[in-house]
Write a protein that holds these residues in place. Structure first.
Motif, PDB file in Angstrom:
ATOM      1  N   LEU A 161       0.833  -1.202   0.000  1.00 54.72           N
ATOM      2  CA  LEU A 161       0.000   0.000   0.000  1.00 54.72           C
ATOM      3  C   LEU A 161       0.868   1.253   0.000  1.00 54.72           C
ATOM      4  N   LYS A 162       1.967   1.219   0.730  1.00 53.00           N
ATOM      5  CA  LYS A 162       2.879   2.372   0.748  1.00 53.00           C
ATOM      6  C   LYS A 162       3.434   2.638  -0.645  1.00 53.00           C
ATOM      7  N   LYS A 163       3.717   1.571  -1.392  1.00 51.78           N
ATOM      8  CA  LYS A 163       4.210   1.736  -2.764  1.00 51.78           C
ATOM      9  C   LYS A 163       3.147   2.394  -3.636  1.00 51.78           C
ATOM     10  N   ASP A 164       1.895   2.003  -3.439  1.00 50.20           N
ATOM     11  CA  ASP A 164       0.814   2.605  -4.224  1.00 50.20           C
ATOM     12  C   ASP A 164       0.629   4.075  -3.881  1.00 50.20           C
ATOM     13  N   VAL A 165       0.652   4.398  -2.596  1.00 50.80           N
ATOM     14  CA  VAL A 165       0.496   5.797  -2.177  1.00 50.80           C
ATOM     15  C   VAL A 165       1.602   6.644  -2.790  1.00 50.80           C
ATOM     16  N   SER A 166       2.823   6.173  -2.701  1.00 51.05           N
ATOM     17  CA  SER A 166       3.958   6.911  -3.257  1.00 51.05           C
ATOM     18  C   SER A 166       3.820   7.072  -4.765  1.00 51.05           C
ATOM     19  N   CYS A 167       3.371   6.008  -5.432  1.00 56.17           N
ATOM     20  CA  CYS A 167       3.240   6.039  -6.892  1.00 56.17           C
ATOM     21  C   CYS A 167       2.153   7.025  -7.316  1.00 56.17           C
ATOM     22  N   ILE A 168       1.029   7.031  -6.615  1.00 58.44           N
ATOM     23  CA  ILE A 168      -0.067   7.953  -6.946  1.00 58.44           C
ATOM     24  C   ILE A 168       0.402   9.398  -6.824  1.00 58.44           C
ATOM     25  N   LEU A 169       1.117   9.709  -5.749  1.00 58.75           N
ATOM     26  CA  LEU A 169       1.556  11.084  -5.540  1.00 58.75           C
ATOM     27  C   LEU A 169       2.610  11.488  -6.566  1.00 58.75           C
ATOM     28  N   ARG A 170       3.501  10.585  -6.921  1.00 63.14           N
ATOM     29  CA  ARG A 170       4.492  10.911  -7.952  1.00 63.14           C
ATOM     30  C   ARG A 170       3.829  11.054  -9.319  1.00 63.14           C
ATOM     31  N   MET A 171       2.764  10.308  -9.537  1.00 63.44           N
ATOM     32  CA  MET A 171       2.097  10.306 -10.837  1.00 63.44           C
ATOM     33  C   MET A 171       1.327  11.599 -11.095  1.00 63.44           C
ATOM     34  N   TYR A 172       0.674  12.129 -10.053  1.00 64.51           N
ATOM     35  CA  TYR A 172      -0.231  13.257 -10.267  1.00 64.51           C
ATOM     36  C   TYR A 172       0.278  14.595  -9.730  1.00 64.51           C
ATOM     37  N   VAL A 173       1.228  14.578  -8.822  1.00 60.72           N
ATOM     38  CA  VAL A 173       1.680  15.827  -8.198  1.00 60.72           C
ATOM     39  C   VAL A 173       2.931  16.317  -8.899  1.00 60.72           C
ATOM     40  N   GLU A 174       2.872  17.541  -9.413  1.00 55.31           N
ATOM     41  CA  GLU A 174       4.055  18.128 -10.021  1.00 55.31           C
ATOM     42  C   GLU A 174       5.108  18.323  -8.940  1.00 55.31           C
ATOM     43  N   GLN A 175       6.290  17.770  -9.173  1.00 48.95           N
ATOM     44  CA  GLN A 175       7.312  17.747  -8.126  1.00 48.95           C
ATOM     45  C   GLN A 175       8.067  19.063  -7.999  1.00 48.95           C
ATOM     46  N   GLY A 176       7.974  19.901  -9.021  1.00 44.08           N
ATOM     47  CA  GLY A 176       8.645  21.188  -8.939  1.00 44.08           C
ATOM     48  C   GLY A 176      10.146  21.054  -9.122  1.00 44.08           C
TER      49      GLY A 176
END
Length: 307
Positions: A161-176
């Motif tokens: 689940l932690k891998k999924d949470v991290s992947c979702i945030l990297r996928m949709y959030v512009e990292q700047g």
């Protein structure tokens, strides 16, 4: 078939949704620029490509990335059981709607297909349909996902689940930008263009951006509304805007839209298409359509891309 889940989330009518309790199949990689087209084209030539020993050479990526590309292409439904789907052909074939995904509309369309039934990205489905916090921390999101996991598949370990949470945030959030410039993750993931999740104040808190989206065309919204109506409408020719907004799996939830954004999109498309309309009766706003909604949805998409 996926697990049939019917959750009571304070909405009057909820369709039964088809979600496979699949977690962390992406090998920790979010979908990157070129991957979806690369995987689709590879499967057109050889539907068994992902299982070939020379797949990393033929696809030009590492072994784990081969598995990730295979997962994402099937999850986005451009492939079905590793073979090109009708949707994949329409979108990504060399004479398709947008084979190189140059139009941001195509990313929104893929986002819709990722979450539509049958959904093979359970954490993504939870994030956009069941997790009702507009602002959240990574830990709050993980805790919510753990609760969802307990309902659907207790065998899934928290590390997945932690891998999924991290992947979702990297996928949709512009990292700047960082001290070394724009991050590789931000450059590599096209879905940050959607701007659907932002950082809120600091890098540990996030917010869903609710409302209209500048790069989400009205045609994509309306086609999704019609497709949703075809699943839940029971052969009717109307569906309430509230259902399109708030039901699990609806366009309003998937795209994080406001009611005005949905209504504006319908009115915009209706100016050139007399088979759809908005109406109001006893304070209830209804979306009506004169043809089969799934057929209309396809027509609207084809005219958008071919027009």
């Amino acid at each position: 078939m996926g697990t049939q889940i019917n959750l009571d989330l304070d909405v009057d009518i909820q369709p039964v949704v088809d979600v496979n309790p699949v977690f962390a199949r992406h090998e920790t990689f979010h979908p990157r620029f070129g991957w979806i087209k690369k995987g689709f084209d590879g499967a057109v030539k050889d539907s068994g490509i992902f299982l070939r020993e020379d797949a990393p050479v033929r696809l030009g990526v590492g072994k784990n990335m081969v598995s990730s590309i295979r997962y994402w292409c099937n999850a986005f439904k451009v492939l079905e059981e590793d073979r090109p789907s009708d949707f994949g052909d329409r979108l990504l074939s060399d004479d398709g709607w947008d084979p190189f995904l140059e139009d941001p509309a195509s990313l929104w369309l893929l986002h819709w297909y990722l979450l539509k039934p049958p959904c093979n990205a359970a954490a993504w489905y939870f994030a956009f349909n069941l997790f009702r916090s507009t602002e959240f921390s990574q830990d709050e999101f993980l805790n919510g996902l753990c609760g969802y996991r307990d309902n659907v598949s207790s065998r899934i370990v928290e590390s997945s689940l932690k891998k999924d949470v991290s992947c979702i945030l990297r996928m949709y959030v512009e990292q700047g930008t960082s001290k070394t410039g724009v991050s590789e993750d931000s450059l590599d993931c096209p879905f940050t263009e959607l701007g659907i999740i932002h950082t809120a104040g600091d890098s540990r808190h996030y917010t869903f951006r609710i409302g209209g989206k500048g790069n989400l065309p009205a045609e994509i919204i309306v086609s999704a509304c019609l497709e949703y109506a075809s699943w839940v409408g029971r052969e009717q020719r109307t569906i309430s805007i509230s259902r399109l907004m708030y039901e699990i799996g609806s366009p309003g939830m998937t795209f994080k839209l406001s009611e005005s954004a949905v209504c504006d999109a319908i009115e915009e498309v209706a100016r050139n298409l007399n088979s759809i309309a908005l109406s109001e009766s006893a304070g209830l706003i209804q979306f009506s359509y004169k043809e089969k909604p799934d057929v209309l949805a396809e027509k609207i998409l084809d005219e958008y891309y071919r027009g």
